[in-house]
Write a protein that holds these residues in place. Structure first.
Motif, short mmCIF file in Angstrom:
data_model
loop_
_atom_site.label_atom_id
_atom_site.label_comp_id
_atom_site.label_asym_id
_atom_site.label_seq_id
_atom_site.Cartn_x
_atom_site.Cartn_y
_atom_site.Cartn_z
N GLN A 27 0.82 -5.62 -0.62
CA GLN A 27 1.84 -4.69 -0.13
C GLN A 27 2.90 -4.44 -1.19
OE1 GLN A 27 3.01 -6.77 3.54
NE2 GLN A 27 2.90 -4.78 4.58
N THR A 30 1.59 -2.41 -4.14
CA THR A 30 1.34 -1.02 -3.72
C THR A 30 2.66 -0.25 -3.67
OG1 THR A 30 -0.59 -1.64 -2.42
CG2 THR A 30 0.44 0.46 -1.88
N GLN A 31 3.67 -0.89 -3.11
CA GLN A 31 4.98 -0.22 -3.02
C GLN A 31 5.55 0.04 -4.41
OE1 GLN A 31 6.75 -2.99 -0.32
NE2 GLN A 31 5.87 -1.98 1.48
N GLY A 48 1.47 6.75 3.68
CA GLY A 48 1.08 5.94 4.83
C GLY A 48 1.50 4.49 4.65
N THR A 49 1.32 3.73 5.70
CA THR A 49 1.63 2.31 5.60
C THR A 49 0.54 1.60 4.80
OG1 THR A 49 0.49 1.94 7.68
CG2 THR A 49 2.87 2.24 7.80
N VAL A 50 0.92 0.49 4.20
CA VAL A 50 -0.08 -0.34 3.50
C VAL A 50 -0.88 -1.07 4.58
CG1 VAL A 50 -0.44 -2.19 1.83
CG2 VAL A 50 1.54 -0.66 1.59
N GLU A 51 -2.17 -0.78 4.62
CA GLU A 51 -2.99 -1.32 5.70
C GLU A 51 -3.95 -2.38 5.18
OE1 GLU A 51 -4.18 1.80 8.73
OE2 GLU A 51 -3.81 3.06 7.00
N SER B 8 -6.02 -4.34 0.49
CA SER B 8 -5.22 -3.34 1.20
C SER B 8 -5.60 -1.93 0.75
CB SER B 8 -3.74 -3.58 0.96
OG SER B 8 -3.42 -3.27 -0.39
N THR B 10 -3.90 2.14 0.97
CA THR B 10 -2.73 2.96 1.30
C THR B 10 -3.03 4.40 0.93
OG1 THR B 10 -1.38 1.06 0.69
CG2 THR B 10 -0.23 3.16 1.02
#
Lengths: 70, 142
Positions: A27, A30-31, A48-51, B8, B10
Protein backbone atom coordinates in the motif's frame (compact mmCIF):
# COMPACT_ATOMS: atom_id res chain seq x y z
CA UNK A 1 9.90 -5.68 -4.38
CA UNK A 2 8.76 -5.56 -7.94
CA UNK A 3 6.33 -3.02 -9.28
CA UNK A 4 4.57 -3.50 -12.58
CA UNK A 5 2.51 -0.72 -14.08
CA UNK A 6 0.24 -1.80 -16.90
CA UNK A 7 -0.54 1.16 -19.13
CA UNK A 8 -3.76 0.36 -20.94
CA UNK A 9 -5.57 2.07 -23.81
CA UNK A 10 -7.57 5.17 -22.97
CA UNK A 11 -5.37 6.51 -20.18
CA UNK A 12 -5.85 3.81 -17.58
CA UNK A 13 -3.21 2.06 -15.50
CA UNK A 14 -3.13 -0.92 -13.16
CA UNK A 15 -0.34 -1.02 -10.61
CA UNK A 16 0.78 -4.41 -9.29
CA UNK A 17 3.13 -4.81 -6.33
CA UNK A 18 4.82 -8.16 -5.96
CA UNK A 19 7.52 -9.74 -3.85
CA UNK A 20 8.22 -10.54 -0.24
CA UNK A 21 6.31 -7.60 1.13
CA UNK A 22 3.33 -7.18 3.38
CA UNK A 23 0.11 -5.67 2.12
CA UNK A 24 0.82 -2.60 4.25
CA UNK A 25 4.18 -2.16 2.51
CA UNK A 26 2.54 -2.68 -0.88
CA UNK A 27 0.00 0.00 0.00
CA UNK A 28 2.75 2.40 1.02
CA UNK A 29 4.81 1.97 -2.15
CA UNK A 30 1.73 2.14 -4.36
CA UNK A 31 0.76 5.45 -2.81
CA UNK A 32 4.32 6.71 -3.32
CA UNK A 33 4.22 5.66 -6.97
CA UNK A 34 0.89 7.39 -7.53
CA UNK A 35 2.12 10.53 -5.79
CA UNK A 36 5.24 10.58 -7.98
CA UNK A 37 3.20 10.09 -11.14
CA UNK A 38 0.92 12.96 -10.17
CA UNK A 39 3.85 15.19 -9.25
CA UNK A 40 5.29 14.49 -12.70
CA UNK A 41 2.16 15.66 -14.45
CA UNK A 42 0.14 12.46 -14.77
CA UNK A 43 -3.14 14.03 -13.68
CA UNK A 44 -5.25 11.08 -12.59
CA UNK A 45 -8.95 11.87 -12.45
CA UNK A 46 -9.67 8.64 -10.58
CA UNK A 47 -7.53 6.55 -8.28
CA UNK A 48 -8.95 3.37 -6.84
CA UNK A 49 -8.13 1.91 -3.48
CA UNK A 50 -5.11 -0.34 -3.09
CA UNK A 51 -6.70 -3.78 -3.10
CA UNK A 52 -5.32 -7.03 -1.85
CA UNK A 53 -5.02 -9.44 -4.72
CA UNK A 54 -6.37 -12.32 -2.67
CA UNK A 55 -9.67 -10.45 -2.37
CA UNK A 56 -10.36 -11.33 -5.97
CA UNK A 57 -10.16 -7.87 -7.50
CA UNK A 58 -10.63 -7.95 -11.25
CA UNK A 59 -7.53 -6.97 -13.20
CA UNK A 60 -5.69 -7.51 -16.45
CA UNK A 61 -4.20 -10.87 -17.28
CA UNK A 62 -1.28 -11.05 -19.66
CA UNK A 63 -1.88 -13.48 -22.49
CA UNK A 64 0.45 -16.41 -22.03
CA UNK A 65 1.18 -15.45 -18.43
CA UNK A 66 1.01 -17.72 -15.44
CA UNK A 67 -2.22 -17.69 -13.48
CA UNK A 68 -3.13 -19.81 -10.55
CA UNK A 69 -6.47 -20.09 -8.87
CA UNK A 70 -8.53 -17.91 -11.22
CA UNK B 1 2.75 -10.69 -14.32
CA UNK B 2 2.07 -14.06 -12.81
CA UNK B 3 -0.85 -12.61 -10.93
CA UNK B 4 -0.87 -15.31 -8.28
CA UNK B 5 2.23 -13.56 -6.92
CA UNK B 6 0.85 -10.04 -6.76
CA UNK B 7 0.32 -8.62 -3.29
CA UNK B 8 -1.77 -5.64 -4.32
CA UNK B 9 -3.47 -4.14 -7.33
CA UNK B 10 -4.49 -0.52 -7.81
CA UNK B 11 -6.28 1.11 -10.72
CA UNK B 12 -6.12 4.73 -11.83
CA UNK B 13 -7.11 6.72 -14.88
CA UNK B 14 -6.78 10.09 -16.54
CA UNK B 15 -9.61 11.73 -18.45
CA UNK B 16 -9.89 11.53 -22.21
CA UNK B 17 -9.36 15.29 -22.28
CA UNK B 18 -6.03 14.91 -20.46
CA UNK B 19 -5.03 12.14 -22.82
CA UNK B 20 -5.83 14.24 -25.88
CA UNK B 21 -3.83 17.12 -24.41
CA UNK B 22 -0.72 14.99 -24.95
CA UNK B 23 -1.34 15.22 -28.68
CA UNK B 24 0.41 18.51 -29.27
CA UNK B 25 1.05 19.56 -32.88
CA UNK B 26 4.77 18.95 -32.32
CA UNK B 27 4.07 15.39 -31.19
CA UNK B 28 1.48 14.60 -33.82
CA UNK B 29 3.05 16.09 -36.95
CA UNK B 30 5.81 13.49 -37.41
CA UNK B 31 3.41 10.64 -36.64
CA UNK B 32 0.92 11.77 -39.26
CA UNK B 33 3.64 12.48 -41.82
CA UNK B 34 5.21 9.04 -41.30
CA UNK B 35 1.84 7.32 -41.66
CA UNK B 36 1.06 9.12 -44.91
CA UNK B 37 4.46 8.14 -46.32
CA UNK B 38 3.66 4.45 -45.97
CA UNK B 39 3.09 2.61 -49.26
CA UNK B 40 -0.53 2.44 -50.31
CA UNK B 41 -1.86 5.07 -47.91
CA UNK B 42 -2.09 7.81 -50.51
CA UNK B 43 -2.52 7.52 -54.23
CA UNK B 44 0.40 7.68 -56.64
CA UNK B 45 1.24 11.27 -57.43
CA UNK B 46 -1.00 12.70 -54.70
CA UNK B 47 0.51 15.69 -52.99
CA UNK B 48 0.86 15.38 -49.21
CA UNK B 49 1.38 18.37 -46.93
CA UNK B 50 1.29 18.29 -43.13
CA UNK B 51 1.72 21.72 -41.63
CA UNK B 52 0.98 23.71 -38.50
CA UNK B 53 -2.25 25.66 -38.48
CA UNK B 54 -2.93 27.63 -35.34
CA UNK B 55 -3.07 25.21 -32.41
CA UNK B 56 -3.35 22.23 -34.71
CA UNK B 57 -2.37 20.79 -38.04
CA UNK B 58 -3.67 21.02 -41.57
CA UNK B 59 -3.25 17.85 -43.58
CA UNK B 60 -3.57 18.00 -47.34
CA UNK B 61 -3.73 14.80 -49.36
CA UNK B 62 -4.38 15.44 -53.00
CA UNK B 63 -7.61 17.45 -53.12
CA UNK B 64 -8.56 16.56 -49.51
CA UNK B 65 -7.89 18.80 -46.57
CA UNK B 66 -8.24 17.67 -42.97
CA UNK B 67 -7.62 19.57 -39.79
CA UNK B 68 -6.38 18.10 -36.54
CA UNK B 69 -6.78 19.92 -33.27
CA UNK B 70 -6.92 18.63 -29.72
CA UNK B 71 -6.65 15.08 -31.00
CA UNK B 72 -9.77 15.47 -33.16
CA UNK B 73 -9.78 15.08 -36.94
CA UNK B 74 -12.16 17.02 -39.14
CA UNK B 75 -12.58 16.96 -42.87
CA UNK B 76 -13.00 20.17 -44.80
CA UNK B 77 -15.45 19.82 -47.66
CA UNK B 78 -14.34 21.43 -50.88
CA UNK B 79 -15.63 21.20 -54.40
CA UNK B 80 -14.73 17.89 -55.98
CA UNK B 81 -13.91 16.27 -52.66
CA UNK B 82 -14.52 12.55 -52.43
CA UNK B 83 -16.54 12.40 -49.21
CA UNK B 84 -16.05 8.66 -48.72
CA UNK B 85 -12.30 8.90 -49.17
CA UNK B 86 -12.16 11.90 -46.85
CA UNK B 87 -14.07 10.03 -44.15
CA UNK B 88 -11.89 6.94 -44.53
CA UNK B 89 -8.78 9.03 -44.15
CA UNK B 90 -10.25 10.90 -41.16
CA UNK B 91 -11.13 7.57 -39.49
CA UNK B 92 -7.65 6.20 -40.13
CA UNK B 93 -6.03 9.32 -38.68
CA UNK B 94 -8.36 9.23 -35.66
CA UNK B 95 -7.31 5.64 -34.94
CA UNK B 96 -3.69 6.65 -35.36
CA UNK B 97 -4.11 9.56 -32.94
CA UNK B 98 -5.68 7.28 -30.34
CA UNK B 99 -2.65 5.01 -30.56
CA UNK B 100 -0.33 8.01 -30.44
CA UNK B 101 -2.06 9.27 -27.29
CA UNK B 102 -1.66 5.87 -25.62
CA UNK B 103 2.01 5.83 -26.58
CA UNK B 104 2.59 9.34 -25.27
CA UNK B 105 0.81 8.46 -22.04
CA UNK B 106 2.98 5.36 -21.57
CA UNK B 107 6.08 7.52 -22.18
CA UNK B 108 4.89 10.03 -19.60
CA UNK B 109 4.29 7.31 -17.01
CA UNK B 110 7.65 5.69 -17.77
CA UNK B 111 9.50 8.97 -17.35
CA UNK B 112 7.81 9.56 -14.00
CA UNK B 113 8.64 6.06 -12.76
CA UNK B 114 12.28 6.53 -13.73
CA UNK B 115 12.74 8.66 -10.61
CA UNK B 116 12.59 5.38 -8.65
CA UNK B 117 15.20 3.59 -10.77
CA UNK B 118 15.61 1.70 -14.01
CA UNK B 119 12.31 1.00 -15.74
CA UNK B 120 11.95 -1.84 -18.24
CA UNK B 121 9.20 -1.50 -20.83
CA UNK B 122 7.51 -4.32 -22.70
CA UNK B 123 4.61 -4.45 -25.12
CA UNK B 124 2.11 -7.14 -24.17
CA UNK B 125 -1.40 -8.27 -24.96
CA UNK B 126 -3.74 -8.50 -22.01
CA UNK B 127 -7.19 -9.77 -21.23
CA UNK B 128 -8.93 -6.88 -19.51
CA UNK B 129 -12.32 -8.06 -18.36
CA UNK B 130 -12.75 -10.24 -21.42
CA UNK B 131 -11.46 -7.60 -23.83
CA UNK B 132 -8.12 -8.23 -25.52
CA UNK B 133 -6.00 -5.08 -25.45
CA UNK B 134 -2.49 -4.03 -26.30
CA UNK B 135 -0.70 -2.66 -23.26
CA UNK B 136 2.68 -1.43 -22.15
CA UNK B 137 3.99 -3.00 -18.97
CA UNK B 138 6.57 -0.97 -17.05
CA UNK B 139 8.61 -2.88 -14.49
CA UNK B 140 10.88 -1.58 -11.77
CA UNK B 141 12.47 -3.04 -8.69
CA UNK B 142 12.78 -1.15 -5.44
Amino acid sequence: MEIKVYVLPGGTVQIFVDGQVSFAQAQQITQAVIAQLQASGVAFSAVGTVEQHKDGVTHVHVHGGVHVGH
Amino acid sequence: MPCNLAVSITKAAVTEERLRALLTPEAVQPVIAAYLRQPGVVGAGERVIVQRQGDGLAVTVGSLTLTISGGQVQTRATRGTNATRAQELADALSDLLALAADTRFAQQVRAALATFGTVAAQQVTVDNGGVTQAATVLTLHI
